[in-house]
Design an enzyme around this catalytic site. Structure first.
Site, PDB file in Angstrom:
ATOM      1  N   HIS A  58     -19.642  71.203   0.248  1.00 16.26           N
ATOM      2  CA  HIS A  58     -18.190  71.203   0.455  1.00 16.26           C
ATOM      3  C   HIS A  58     -17.599  69.795   0.404  1.00 16.26           C
ATOM      4  O   HIS A  58     -16.399  69.638   0.260  1.00 16.26           O
ATOM      5  CB  HIS A  58     -17.785  71.969   1.726  1.00 16.26           C
ATOM      6  N   ASP A 101     -24.923  75.121   1.062  1.00 15.82           N
ATOM      7  CA  ASP A 101     -23.936  74.059   1.300  1.00 15.82           C
ATOM      8  C   ASP A 101     -24.567  72.667   1.206  1.00 15.82           C
ATOM      9  O   ASP A 101     -24.300  71.790   2.009  1.00 15.82           O
ATOM     10  CB  ASP A 101     -23.247  74.253   2.655  1.00 15.82           C
ATOM     11  N   SER A 182     -19.639  65.713   7.961  1.00 13.56           N
ATOM     12  CA  SER A 182     -20.283  66.627   7.015  1.00 13.56           C
ATOM     13  C   SER A 182     -21.195  65.882   6.059  1.00 13.56           C
ATOM     14  O   SER A 182     -20.791  64.905   5.452  1.00 13.56           O
ATOM     15  CB  SER A 182     -19.230  67.371   6.192  1.00 13.56           C
TER      16      SER A 182
END
Length: 187
Positions: A58, A101, A182
């Protein structure tokens, strides 16, 4: 071309390492990644001396090139200052796994003294283990946070706001993690 992501044969015992030793050894191995298409900012970490960095899908989503900033030598600075005053390296997105992811980014010309972050195995992680994250939460680069492992969730499924669906074994932690963390490592 086959690349060995597990090049580090070093056995590290993070359980007996102090927090300040983990940060001092590996903060320079964590990078800031900027996605020019989505304006997403996240973290990544060096996993191979040829310049391979792991981050989240992402973070790299919708682009094949990202900006990669290494930890500046001069103290702490804001993300805005970092992004406007320091030229990034260019990272090429080599591979993405939407389901888990994860993304793999290749960067040429990184400093030779950057350490590879060794992989661990989920079988070596236990509920209650103390863990640390290095990332860039809410615009504060190279922030170090501490917490514990709450649970290991096998085959967990989740959906992001863009409706993308994901499934992986994940480590649940109460370590403070915010947008900007992230893709960063958990020690």
């Amino acid at each position: 071309e086959k690349i060995n992501l597990f090049e580090s044969k070093v056995e590290l015992n993070f359980r007996s390492s102090s927090a300040k030793n983990i940060y001092s050894q590996f903060a320079d191995s964590v990078v800031l990644i900027g996605n020019y298409e989505t304006e997403m900012v996240g973290a990544g970490f060096l996993v191979n001396k040829v310049g391979l960095i792991i981050t989240n899908w992402h973070v790299t989503n919708k682009t094949d090139k990202v900006g990669v900033w290494i930890k500046p030598k001069k103290g702490s600075m804001s993300i805005k200052t970092l992004l406007t005053e320091i030229d990034p390296y260019t990272g090429t997105v080599l591979a993405e796994d939407v389901e888990t992811d994860l993304a793999l980014v290749k960067v040429h010309g990184l400093p030779k003294n950057m350490k590879v972050v060794p992989f661990a195995f989920s079988r070596d992680v236990s509920i209650g283990d103390r863990v640390y994250a290095i990332g860039h939460p809410v615009g504060y680069p190279w922030t170090f946070t501490e917490g514990i492992i709450n649970q290991i969730r096998e085959d967990m499924e989740w959906t992001y706001e863009d409706k993308s669906k994901h499934k992986a074994t994940v480590i649940q932690t109460q370590t403070p993690i915010s947008p900007g963390n992230s893709g960063g490592p958990l020690f």
